[in-house]
Design a protein around this motif. Structure first.
Motif, PDB file in Angstrom:
ATOM      1  N   HIS A 108       0.841  -1.204   0.000  1.00 41.78           N
ATOM      2  CA  HIS A 108       0.000   0.000   0.000  1.00 41.78           C
ATOM      3  C   HIS A 108       0.876   1.254   0.000  1.00 41.78           C
ATOM      4  CE1 HIS A 108       0.554   0.957   4.321  1.00 41.78           C
ATOM      5  NE2 HIS A 108       0.688  -0.332   4.424  1.00 41.78           N
ATOM      6  N   LYS A 109       2.011   1.181   0.696  1.00 42.15           N
ATOM      7  CA  LYS A 109       2.932   2.312   0.710  1.00 42.15           C
ATOM      8  C   LYS A 109       3.517   2.527  -0.689  1.00 42.15           C
ATOM      9  CE  LYS A 109       4.951   3.052   5.089  1.00 42.15           C
ATOM     10  NZ  LYS A 109       5.849   2.401   6.047  1.00 42.15           N
ATOM     11  N   ARG A 130       2.107   1.690  -3.494  1.00 43.81           N
ATOM     12  CA  ARG A 130       1.058   2.257  -4.347  1.00 43.81           C
ATOM     13  C   ARG A 130       0.876   3.749  -4.080  1.00 43.81           C
ATOM     14  NH1 ARG A 130      -1.859  -2.821  -3.621  1.00 43.81           N
ATOM     15  NH2 ARG A 130      -3.000  -1.957  -1.859  1.00 43.81           N
ATOM     16  N   ALA A 131       0.930   4.112  -2.802  1.00 47.95           N
ATOM     17  CA  ALA A 131       0.693   5.510  -2.451  1.00 47.95           C
ATOM     18  C   ALA A 131       1.815   6.409  -2.965  1.00 47.95           C
ATOM     19  CB  ALA A 131       0.562   5.646  -0.936  1.00 47.95           C
ATOM     20  N   PHE A 138      -2.862   5.833 -10.275  1.00 51.95           N
ATOM     21  CA  PHE A 138      -3.787   5.101 -11.143  1.00 51.95           C
ATOM     22  C   PHE A 138      -4.830   6.028 -11.743  1.00 51.95           C
ATOM     23  CE2 PHE A 138      -2.637   0.969  -9.182  1.00 51.95           C
ATOM     24  CZ  PHE A 138      -2.692   0.169 -10.310  1.00 51.95           C
ATOM     25  N   GLU A 181     -11.460  17.700  -2.105  1.00 51.02           N
ATOM     26  CA  GLU A 181     -11.420  16.587  -1.141  1.00 51.02           C
ATOM     27  C   GLU A 181     -11.075  15.270  -1.825  1.00 51.02           C
ATOM     28  OE1 GLU A 181     -14.657  18.511   1.987  1.00 51.02           O
ATOM     29  OE2 GLU A 181     -15.327  17.127   0.438  1.00 51.02           O
ATOM     30  N   GLU A 210      -7.460  15.058  -2.482  1.00 47.17           N
ATOM     31  CA  GLU A 210      -6.656  14.893  -1.266  1.00 47.17           C
ATOM     32  C   GLU A 210      -6.637  13.466  -0.725  1.00 47.17           C
ATOM     33  OE1 GLU A 210      -8.108  17.845   1.425  1.00 47.17           O
ATOM     34  OE2 GLU A 210      -7.331  19.487   0.211  1.00 47.17           O
ATOM     35  N   ILE A 211      -7.591  12.645  -1.191  1.00 50.88           N
ATOM     36  CA  ILE A 211      -7.745  11.300  -0.645  1.00 50.88           C
ATOM     37  C   ILE A 211      -6.434  10.497  -0.541  1.00 50.88           C
ATOM     38  CG2 ILE A 211      -8.705   9.017  -1.250  1.00 50.88           C
ATOM     39  CD1 ILE A 211     -10.680  10.578   0.269  1.00 50.88           C
ATOM     40  N   PRO A 212      -5.584  10.465  -1.587  1.00 52.79           N
ATOM     41  CA  PRO A 212      -4.375   9.641  -1.461  1.00 52.79           C
ATOM     42  C   PRO A 212      -3.390  10.169  -0.426  1.00 52.79           C
ATOM     43  CG  PRO A 212      -4.854  10.095  -3.764  1.00 52.79           C
ATOM     44  CD  PRO A 212      -5.720  11.000  -2.945  1.00 52.79           C
ATOM     45  N   TYR A 246      -3.966  10.932   2.605  1.00 53.11           N
ATOM     46  CA  TYR A 246      -4.209  10.436   3.976  1.00 53.11           C
ATOM     47  C   TYR A 246      -3.281   9.292   4.336  1.00 53.11           C
ATOM     48  CZ  TYR A 246      -8.326  13.331   4.022  1.00 53.11           C
ATOM     49  OH  TYR A 246      -9.159  14.395   3.976  1.00 53.11           O
ATOM     50  N   SER A 247      -2.733   8.635   3.313  1.00 53.86           N
ATOM     51  CA  SER A 247      -1.819   7.549   3.631  1.00 53.86           C
ATOM     52  C   SER A 247      -0.390   8.072   3.808  1.00 53.86           C
ATOM     53  CB  SER A 247      -1.872   6.475   2.545  1.00 53.86           C
ATOM     54  OG  SER A 247      -1.667   7.079   1.284  1.00 53.86           O
ATOM     55  N   SER A 254      -3.357  18.799   7.323  1.00 54.43           N
ATOM     56  CA  SER A 254      -4.438  19.142   6.401  1.00 54.43           C
ATOM     57  C   SER A 254      -4.189  20.499   5.731  1.00 54.43           C
ATOM     58  CB  SER A 254      -5.785  19.092   7.115  1.00 54.43           C
ATOM     59  OG  SER A 254      -5.964  20.218   7.906  1.00 54.43           O
TER      60      SER A 254
END
Ligand SMILES: Nc1ncnc2c1ncn2[C@@H]1O[C@H](COP(=O)(O)OP(=O)(O)OP(=O)(O)O)[C@@H](O)[C@H]1O
Ligand SMILES: [Mg+2]
Lengths: 220, 368
Positions: free
Chosen positions: A77-78, A80-81, A86, A101, A104-106, A108-109, A114
């Motif tokens: 996951h790291k 991918r982030a 994608f 918003e 910004e989703i990706p 959060y990992s 903020s």
């Protein structure tokens, strides 16, 4: 330029090995390349792309992307982030969130506060020509605009590789051109490796390199 | 946007379901807080009033008595109590139960010398000097809408109100009259001859528990000495029942609320499979997905708690003083207990949905 993706003897099967979606593929892709993958429906393009992006794992073979061995399976996951952006045929944005918003989703990992998130997403949306849509709801946007938001979401963590699976597949020709031009511009200005899956020859021809896939095999 | 804001937005996508769930949990939380507080406040208020003007009171043990045995408590028992070491004074009161406007009231024989023993004070008017004059408690003023100078008919006789008393929760709904007046009013032998309440004062330095034990031993438990609410049969039963009901409610709240949140969360993630797949594709870890689902579940149940607490506080503040005449006891444990309940509800509701969403395969989800 060094190789950013190497695949050796990669095979992916479904239905107990009866369907060979990807069949013994060897590919190397150089950092900063713009590559298109073209082939008929069901030829294994998406499967190939998903394995590069560590969404899927091969049954056999070896994949190394951005110096990470994808078989090891830890912390994908790291990977991918940080390394992958994608873009899908459908924008897959979250309908209840605003443009900003969604972009910004990706983040959060990542460990970003903020305030910096907002700063970065606003900069990027500005660059993408969506400056005055940032606080709009996704549902208020046209198909082309949505896809541009999806591209911004893919770029927000500054990935080294953009993987786009038929990014213009659900757009009309005018919006298609806009999105493709944007991707080309990104490739030039941001120095990212860009891989586009398509079955449209015109789209494929924009790339510096075309990889043809048929029945899970490469016929470059 | 902060992560918290993201979590706050999600439960309200299906507004109807979430609001219904929150309302139901809120309702249960309000019932629990209300009943528990009613029990606590009732017990506290009665406990404060139970000894009236003395150190303890003596009454018949209702649970042991049949009706005509009440006559058994008479002047000689008062003397027996007064002769116990450490007892300073024992004041007996008789009672009769006249009906006014469809309700039965307690009328007691009180003199200017025994008023203090009832735990009340004259707040208005003067003490009766004739047998057709009475005092009424401040709650009677409210119930009957009567005041000084008004007349009240008790058992076919007309009485004039000369004063109003107040000061003891258990007395404030009563009527006080002179002893001879009580004899005239009552036509039951039992009311005339039996003593219903003995208010006992003890001397400084004597041990109240020892004295109470001596009283309890006088007649094989037929009379009981009471100085707190737990020594009364009836109140303990009523408030114990409320407490038990609150406990059952707490238990059902956990099961029922947990199932509701579970249902809402499960249908929420089922309708968001694709989206959860995208989150994974853009780099969210399973831990992040799980904490988002847990967060959403907690947000719903916690909101129910906050709303429930606000409603309860307003309801209790208004109803207890208006309808029950209770001193309100704000017991922090009642609120903490309901907080624990909503946390358990939130956890029950999200465990499986969180597990399920962590198992979603991003490619499967994107094909969805
Ligand atoms: N989960 C699965 N179960 C069974 N078969 C699958 C699964 N995923 C893919 N396949 C099969 O693998 C083959 C390759 O699929 P893939 O999606 O990679 O093709 P594609 O080249 O992307 O096609 P399209 O252009 O239609 O998107 C197809 O025959 C497909 O039916
Ligand atoms: Mg495909």
């Amino acid at each position: 330029m060094s190789d950013i993706i190497t695949m050796n003897g990669v095979t992916k099967t479904y239905e107990n090995g009866n369907i060979k979606a990807v069949n013994g593929v060897d590919i190397t892709i150089k950092e900063g390349d713009f590559v298109s993958i073209i082939g008929p429906s069901g030829s294994g393009k998406s499967t190939l792309l998903n394995m590069i992006g560590a969404l899927d794992k091969p049954d056999y073979g070896h994949i190394k992307v951005a110096n990470q061995d994808l078989l090891e399976g830890q912390n994908l996951h790291k990977f991918r982030a940080q390394k992958i952006g994608f873009i899908f045929q459908l924008h897959n944005l979250i309908p209840t969130l605003t443009v900003r918003e969604n972009v910004e989703i990706p983040m959060y990992s990542q460990k970003i506060n903020s305030k910096n998130m907002t700063k970065r997403s606003l900069e990027l949306l500005d660059y993408m020509g969506l400056k005055n849509r940032t606080d709009n709801n996704i549902t208020k946007l046209s198909g082309g605009e949505r896809q541009r938001v999806a591209i911004a979401r893919a770029l927000i963590n500054k990935p080294s590789i953009i993987l786009a699976d038929e990014p213009t597949g659900s757009l009309d020709s005018e919006n298609s051109d806009k999105v493709l031009n944007l991707l080309k511009k990104l490739h030039k200005e941001q120095d990212v490796t860009l891989i586009i899956v398509t079955h449209d020859n015109e789209v494929a021809n924009m790339a510096e390199r075309i990889i043809k896939v048929k029945d899970g095999k490469i016929e470059e | 946007m902060s992560y918290l804001k993201l979590i706050l937005k999600n439960p309200f996508r299906k507004k109807f379901k979430s609001i219904l769930t929150i309302s139901i949990i809120t309702f249960i939380i309000v019932s629990i807080i209300f009943l528990s507080s009613l029990s606590a406040s009732g017990m506290y208020t009665i406990d404060k009033s139970i000894t009236t003007g003395g150190d303890f009171v003596v009454r018949a043990n209702y649970t042991l008595f049949t009706e005509n045995e009440f006559i058994f408590i008479n002047e000689s028992i008062v003397q027996e109590i007064e002769s116990i070491d450490g007892v300073e004074k024992a004041t007996p009161f008789k009672e009769t139960y006249p009906e006014v406007g469809g309700e039965f009231y307690v009328a007691m024989d009180v003199t200017p010398y025994t008023l203090d023993d009832t735990g009340t004070k004259l707040i208005e008017g003067k003490f009766p000097s004739k047998n057709n004059e009475i005092l009424i408690g401040k709650d009677v003023v409210k119930f009957l809408n009567k005041g000084i100078g008004d007349s009240i008919i008790l058992k076919n006789k007309t009485y004039i109100v000369t004063g109003i008393f107040a000061g003891n929760f258990l007395m404030d709904a009563n009527i006080f009259m002179l002893p001879e007046a009580l004899n005239e009013t009552s036509n039951y032998k039992e009311d005339l001859e039996s003593i219903k309440l003995i208010v006992v004062h003890i001397s400084n330095g004597s041990n109240i528990e020892n004295i109470k034990n001596s009283v309890n031993n006088l007649h094989k438990g037929k009379i009981v000495a009471i100085s707190n609410v737990n020594e009364t049969g009836e109140y303990k039963v009523i408030y114990g029942l409320m407490e038990t009901t609150a406990n059952y409610l707490s238990f059902s709240a956990i099961i029922f609320g947990g199932l509701l949140v579970f249902y809402v969360m499960l249908s929420s993630i089922n309708s968001r499979v694709r989206e959860l797949g995208v989150l994974k594709a853009v780099g969210w870890s399973n831990k992040q997905i799980i904490s988002m689902i847990v967060g959403e579940s907690m947000v719903m149940s916690f909101m129910a708690w906050v709303i429930g607490v606000i409603i309860s506080v307003l309801l209790i503040g208004y109803m207890f003083s208006t309808y029950f005449y209770f001193d309100v006891i704000w017991d922090i444990w009642i609120f903490l207990r309901t907080l624990a309940i909503v946390i358990i509800i939130g956890i029950i509701g999200c465990l499986y949905p969180a597990y399920k969403s962590s198992k979603i395969s991003p490619i499967e989800a994107l094909r969805y």
